[in-house]
Design an enzyme around this catalytic site. Structure first.
Site, mmCIF file in Angstrom:
data_model
loop_
_atom_site.group_PDB
_atom_site.id
_atom_site.type_symbol
_atom_site.label_atom_id
_atom_site.label_comp_id
_atom_site.label_asym_id
_atom_site.label_seq_id
_atom_site.Cartn_x
_atom_site.Cartn_y
_atom_site.Cartn_z
ATOM 1 N N LEU A 46 -6.683 55.942 25.926
ATOM 2 C CA LEU A 46 -5.316 55.796 26.403
ATOM 3 C C LEU A 46 -4.985 54.352 26.753
ATOM 4 C CD1 LEU A 46 -4.976 58.948 28.689
ATOM 5 C CD2 LEU A 46 -4.706 58.740 26.211
ATOM 6 N N GLY A 49 1.036 52.640 26.155
ATOM 7 C CA GLY A 49 1.946 53.518 25.436
ATOM 8 C C GLY A 49 1.772 54.965 25.856
ATOM 9 N N HIS A 50 0.518 55.411 25.960
ATOM 10 C CA HIS A 50 0.265 56.759 26.460
ATOM 11 C C HIS A 50 0.742 56.912 27.897
ATOM 12 C CE1 HIS A 50 -3.017 56.430 23.313
ATOM 13 N NE2 HIS A 50 -2.421 57.554 22.957
ATOM 14 N N GLU A 162 7.692 57.481 19.828
ATOM 15 C CA GLU A 162 8.429 57.130 18.618
ATOM 16 C C GLU A 162 7.640 56.211 17.693
ATOM 17 O OE1 GLU A 162 12.277 55.600 19.551
ATOM 18 O OE2 GLU A 162 13.010 57.527 20.321
ATOM 19 N N LYS A 163 6.545 55.612 18.180
ATOM 20 C CA LYS A 163 5.752 54.777 17.271
ATOM 21 C C LYS A 163 5.269 55.603 16.081
ATOM 22 C CE LYS A 163 1.420 53.580 17.808
ATOM 23 N NZ LYS A 163 0.863 53.832 16.425
ATOM 24 N N ARG A 201 -5.823 51.688 17.969
ATOM 25 C CA ARG A 201 -6.552 50.960 16.927
ATOM 26 C C ARG A 201 -6.468 49.440 17.087
ATOM 27 N NH1 ARG A 201 -5.135 55.731 13.933
ATOM 28 N NH2 ARG A 201 -7.030 56.604 12.991
#
Length: 301
Positions: A46, A49-50, A162-163, A201
């Site tokens: 995580l 963003g998470h 939304e990514k 990533r």
């Protein structure tokens, strides 16, 4: 934690957070809950963003369940299932700080007790383009595990970033088409200060590769600027491609740069989506942005 194994490693849960590993434990935990329930599905590792997804869920629901499960169905034979980072202790702390009530962190056998499922969700035509064309079978695996986790967690709301725009679009379509009793909520992409979209990533990138990876966001900005200037779709794509080439200098391989309508159909004047995927070294990255499109119709290049 390596979820290729059948027995999960049990970490020490931070105070105020409950961690469960089985369907039965989750069902028992939920017995005493009242009010609305939200779920945020993750594969762990995580990042901010998470955390934004988790906070958005905590702001909308009385209880938040985070799921942490590295789904083997989403990985092709040459992809990085074993390499995918497992950081369960750090993940639990992120969940605690974001206001999560419970974490469901099953092993593979808990989700797929009979092995790889024979029945899987077919994503339809939208699942075969863009990411689906580059990673055959990917969205069959995504939608199958999302449906299973929705059935197990029984939320009122489910939050997705939304990514992963194509994933969000397909989950919304699945919920509509199958009459699932859950509201799907999209959360805007979280970016680094230099514009790079947050991704698990990103940790694979060397310092040099990280600079190259900024070419994805640069391509989107150039395309958005071109769209704002009112040029036709093919010129929006050309501007994005030129910016990508200029920034990466050949050090990244562009998979696709495409314009679609908001439902990932052919782009027409009006609201549209600009999507990009590229490989930087051994790491494949995706990004997207909304645009307001003028001019001629185009599906991508």
């Amino acid at each position: 934690m390596n979820q290729a194994s059948t027995a999960p490693i049990t970490p020490t849960a931070p105070a105020g957070l409950q961690v469960v590993w089985t369907r039965a434990e989750l069902a028992a935990l939920r017995v005493g809950w009242s009010g609305s329930v939200a779920v945020v599905m993750t594969m762990g590792a995580l990042h901010d963003g998470h955390a934004a997804l988790l906070r958005a869920a905590a702001a909308r629901a009385d209880h938040v369940i985070a799921t942490i499960f590295v789904n083997p169905l989403q990985f092709g034979p040459t992809e990085d299932f074993d390499r995918y980072p497992r950081t369960i202790d750090d993940d639990l702390e992120v969940c605690r700080r974001a206001g999560v009530r419970a974490v469901f962190a099953p092993g593979r056998d808990e989700i797929y007790p009979d092995g790889a499922p024979q029945v899987r969700i077919n994503p339809g035509p939208v699942g075969e383009v863009l990411e689906g064309a580059s990673r055959p079978g990917f969205f069959h695996g995504v939608l199958t595990v999302v449906l299973k986790l929705l059935q197990i967690t029984r939320p009122d709301l489910a939050f997705f970033g939304e990514k992963d725009y194509q994933q969000l679009t397909l989950v919304r379509r699945m919920v509509r088409d199958l009459d699932l009793p859950v509201a799907i909520v999209g959360v805007p992409t979280v970016r680094e200060s230099d514009g790079l979209a947050r991704s698990s990533r990103n940790r694979y990138l060397s310092p040099r590769q990280r600079q190259v990876a900024l070419g994805l966001a640069g391509a989107l900005r150039a395309g958005m600027d071109a769209a704002t200037a009112g040029v036709p779709a093919d010129e929006v794509l050309a501007a994005g491609r030129a910016a990508f080439d200029r920034h990466t200098g050949g050090a990244a391989e562009l998979d696709y740069l495409a314009l679609t309508d908001p439902e990932l159909g052919p782009a027409v004047p009006g609201p549209a989506r600009l999507l990009i995927a590229a490989r930087v070294g051994d790491t494949r990255l995706i990004d997207n942005a909304p645009v307001e499109l003028a001019g001629s119709r185009s599906e991508g290049s």
